[in-house]
Write a protein that holds these residues in place. Structure first.
Motif, mmCIF file in Angstrom:
data_model
loop_
_atom_site.group_PDB
_atom_site.id
_atom_site.type_symbol
_atom_site.label_atom_id
_atom_site.label_comp_id
_atom_site.label_asym_id
_atom_site.label_seq_id
_atom_site.Cartn_x
_atom_site.Cartn_y
_atom_site.Cartn_z
ATOM 1 N N UNK A 233 0.912 -1.232 -0.065
ATOM 2 C CA UNK A 233 0.051 -0.148 -0.016
ATOM 3 C C UNK A 233 1.012 1.347 0.030
ATOM 4 N N UNK A 234 1.054 1.916 -1.109
ATOM 5 C CA UNK A 234 2.171 2.832 -1.263
ATOM 6 C C UNK A 234 1.543 4.050 -0.744
ATOM 7 N N UNK A 235 2.136 4.836 0.261
ATOM 8 C CA UNK A 235 1.930 6.170 0.648
ATOM 9 C C UNK A 235 2.995 7.145 0.007
ATOM 10 N N UNK A 236 2.436 8.348 -0.008
ATOM 11 C CA UNK A 236 2.965 9.244 -0.438
ATOM 12 C C UNK A 236 3.539 9.059 -2.089
ATOM 13 N N UNK A 237 2.791 8.732 -2.719
ATOM 14 C CA UNK A 237 2.787 8.282 -4.138
ATOM 15 C C UNK A 237 3.413 9.700 -4.959
ATOM 16 N N UNK A 238 3.132 10.687 -4.362
ATOM 17 C CA UNK A 238 3.364 12.289 -5.048
ATOM 18 C C UNK A 238 4.655 12.816 -4.261
ATOM 19 N N UNK A 239 5.078 12.001 -3.323
ATOM 20 C CA UNK A 239 6.306 12.416 -2.432
ATOM 21 C C UNK A 239 5.661 13.887 -1.767
ATOM 22 N N UNK A 240 4.556 13.675 -1.217
ATOM 23 C CA UNK A 240 4.052 14.861 -0.531
ATOM 24 C C UNK A 240 3.562 16.032 -1.461
ATOM 25 N N UNK A 241 3.372 15.699 -2.638
ATOM 26 C CA UNK A 241 3.032 16.738 -3.611
ATOM 27 C C UNK A 241 4.298 17.347 -4.451
ATOM 28 N N UNK A 242 5.354 16.858 -3.830
ATOM 29 C CA UNK A 242 6.607 17.344 -4.741
ATOM 30 C C UNK A 242 6.572 17.006 -6.216
ATOM 31 N N UNK A 243 6.130 15.669 -6.593
ATOM 32 C CA UNK A 243 6.018 15.284 -7.892
ATOM 33 C C UNK A 243 5.072 16.115 -8.867
ATOM 34 N N UNK A 244 4.127 16.936 -8.334
ATOM 35 C CA UNK A 244 3.209 17.798 -8.997
ATOM 36 C C UNK A 244 4.154 18.850 -9.714
ATOM 37 N N UNK A 245 5.301 19.088 -9.312
ATOM 38 C CA UNK A 245 6.206 20.148 -9.596
ATOM 39 C C UNK A 245 5.801 21.584 -8.891
ATOM 40 N N UNK A 246 4.765 21.709 -8.032
ATOM 41 C CA UNK A 246 4.326 22.938 -7.711
ATOM 42 C C UNK A 246 5.400 23.426 -6.753
ATOM 43 N N UNK A 247 6.450 22.810 -6.062
ATOM 44 C CA UNK A 247 7.358 23.448 -5.270
ATOM 45 C C UNK A 247 8.910 23.677 -5.964
ATOM 46 N N UNK A 248 8.700 23.552 -7.636
ATOM 47 C CA UNK A 248 10.136 23.810 -8.151
ATOM 48 C C UNK A 248 10.341 25.279 -7.944
ATOM 49 N N UNK A 249 11.598 25.439 -7.846
ATOM 50 C CA UNK A 249 12.133 26.969 -7.997
ATOM 51 C C UNK A 249 11.614 27.579 -6.879
ATOM 52 N N UNK A 250 11.525 26.844 -5.668
ATOM 53 C CA UNK A 250 11.035 27.552 -4.616
ATOM 54 C C UNK A 250 9.724 28.044 -4.365
ATOM 55 N N UNK A 251 8.721 27.249 -5.056
ATOM 56 C CA UNK A 251 7.457 27.688 -5.061
ATOM 57 C C UNK A 251 6.578 27.118 -3.804
ATOM 58 N N UNK A 252 5.921 27.741 -3.069
ATOM 59 C CA UNK A 252 5.234 27.181 -2.244
ATOM 60 C C UNK A 252 3.599 27.718 -2.080
ATOM 61 N N UNK A 253 2.757 27.082 -2.862
ATOM 62 C CA UNK A 253 1.399 27.696 -3.139
ATOM 63 C C UNK A 253 0.702 27.732 -1.863
ATOM 64 N N UNK A 254 -0.200 28.758 -1.788
ATOM 65 C CA UNK A 254 -0.899 28.917 -0.573
ATOM 66 C C UNK A 254 -1.681 27.705 -0.149
ATOM 67 N N UNK A 255 -1.778 27.331 1.185
ATOM 68 C CA UNK A 255 -2.526 26.156 1.424
ATOM 69 C C UNK A 255 -1.885 24.829 1.215
ATOM 70 N N UNK A 256 -0.785 24.769 0.691
ATOM 71 C CA UNK A 256 -0.058 23.635 0.526
ATOM 72 C C UNK A 256 0.742 23.113 1.813
ATOM 73 N N UNK A 257 1.049 21.849 1.629
ATOM 74 C CA UNK A 257 1.979 21.400 2.954
ATOM 75 C C UNK A 257 3.287 22.102 3.196
ATOM 76 N N UNK A 258 3.794 22.614 1.871
ATOM 77 C CA UNK A 258 5.015 23.203 1.861
ATOM 78 C C UNK A 258 5.185 24.641 2.578
ATOM 79 N N UNK A 259 3.694 25.100 2.785
ATOM 80 C CA UNK A 259 3.553 26.211 3.767
ATOM 81 C C UNK A 259 3.801 25.899 5.256
ATOM 82 N N UNK A 260 3.403 24.662 5.599
ATOM 83 C CA UNK A 260 3.390 24.164 6.895
ATOM 84 C C UNK A 260 4.849 23.850 7.180
#
Length: 346
Positions: A233-260
């Motif tokens: 049962x694979x958890x974190x299949x997107x590596x916590x959202x990293x594989x969406x690309x939204x954190x590239x180049x220091x991005x931290x979209x509002x409401x994302x886990x990266x802001x926590x």
């Protein structure tokens, strides 16, 4: 939606599992209800939770709120029988959970009853040990992993005690099957061997991290999974959202886990080259990067179900839709090439 059998049980689950660890922190109860309604309507019959949840962030004030929300949904909809439900007993480390003590036979019995009450059900389909008492290499602990001070006899005795408690719960009809999480090959095999010796319930699944950036399971765990019918049962299949690309180049979209926080130690600079390569590959082929990452996980022969987690309905729809995506041989070859370049990044 493809259905897979859990181990050697008679339980069959959707290849996509609805993860819940943001419910109660990043998601409200109404949003959790909307996610469960949508998932069930679109072929997902498997929900995974834990007494520890929500985790974004962890808090004694929100402890076990996710289970309560699921219980409230069962009460409101009357759809408990439509869902294969998995939850977990928390291990040591947090004072607000049984004084921070390691998992014992008694703590399993107590935790099962508490979860049943919160979930407003009289049975749990899959009950999992969230992490072992001894040290392990999960949760970004590989760099400090040291198995050489483990007490083998003590560990084996503890495993036997846990299996006895879990067996009592199975016999009482409180749980249907058992699973592990954040375990090693040796630990999993010990659970299997001791259960066979004692005539107790057999481990059906193991819930470990697996994604394009972290593929440890491809090695000895894959061998054990194949020969012993213990599906991942694979958890974190997107590596916590990293594989969406939204954190590239220091991005931290509002409401994302990266802001926590740093997404459990995953949000580090050296994952960026691999992430960028996978994101660019997906975009070259006109595929959503998250969908590609999930579809890749679904190609693995040891996969029982891929646990998705979403904080928005848009994310949830993309994630569930990945079950309908077939990756071409060209894409799979390119994924293999990128993996050779960046074999371990988080």
């Amino acid at each position: 939606m493809k259905m897979n059998r859990l181990g050697r049980t008679d339980i069959h689950v959707s290849e996509i599992c609805l993860g819940t660890m943001t419910w109660g922190s990043q998601n409200t109860q109404d949003e959790a209800f909307e996610q469960m309604d949508y998932a069930l309507e679109h072929g997902v019959n498997f929900f995974d939770t834990a007494e520890l949840y929500p985790t974004t962030p962890l808090s004694p004030e929100t402890y076990a709120d996710t289970e309560r929300m699921i219980g409230n949904w069962f009460e409101k909809t009357g759809k408990r029988q439509n869902v294969v439900l998995a939850t977990k007993v928390a291990g040591a480390g947090r004072e607000y959970i049984r004084g921070g003590a390691p998992i014992t036979a008694q703590s399993i019995l107590d935790a099962v009853d508490a979860s049943l009450s919160r979930l407003k059900t009289d049975y749990i389909d899959l009950y999992q040990i969230h992490w072992p008492n001894r040290g392990h290499f999960h949760f970004r602990s590989a760099w400090n992993y040291d198995p050489f001070n483990q007490d083998k006899t003590r560990t084996e005795d503890e495993i036997g005690e846990k299996l006895e408690a879990l067996g009592a719960c199975v016999k009482a009809g409180k749980i249907r099957a058992i699973g592990l999480s954040n375990e090693t090959t040796w630990g999993t095999q010990k659970f299997l061997s001791i259960a066979e010796q004692k005539g107790l319930s057999r481990v059906a699944t193991i819930q470990n991290e697996y994604n394009l950036l972290y593929r440890h399971f491809d090695l000895d765990m894959a061998e054990l999974s194949h020969h012993e019918d213990v599906g991942l049962l694979a958890y974190s299949p997107l590596a916590g959202g990293i594989l969406s690309g939204k954190y590239l180049d220091g991005g931290k979209p509002t409401g994302s886990r990266g802001t926590i926080g740093d997404i459990g130690g995953r949000l580090v600079s050296y994952q960026e080259p691999a992430t960028r390569a996978y994101v660019e590959l997906a975009k070259t082929h006109g595929i959503d990067p998250s969908a590609m990452a999930l579809a890749f996980c679904l190609t693995r022969k040891f996969m029982a179900s891929v646990i998705i987690g979403a904080t928005s309905m848009e994310q949830l729809k993309t994630d569930i839709g990945a079950a309908d995506l077939t990756l071409s041989d060209e894409i799979l070859k390119e994924i293999a090439r990128i993996h050779r370049l960046y074999p371990a990044t988080i």
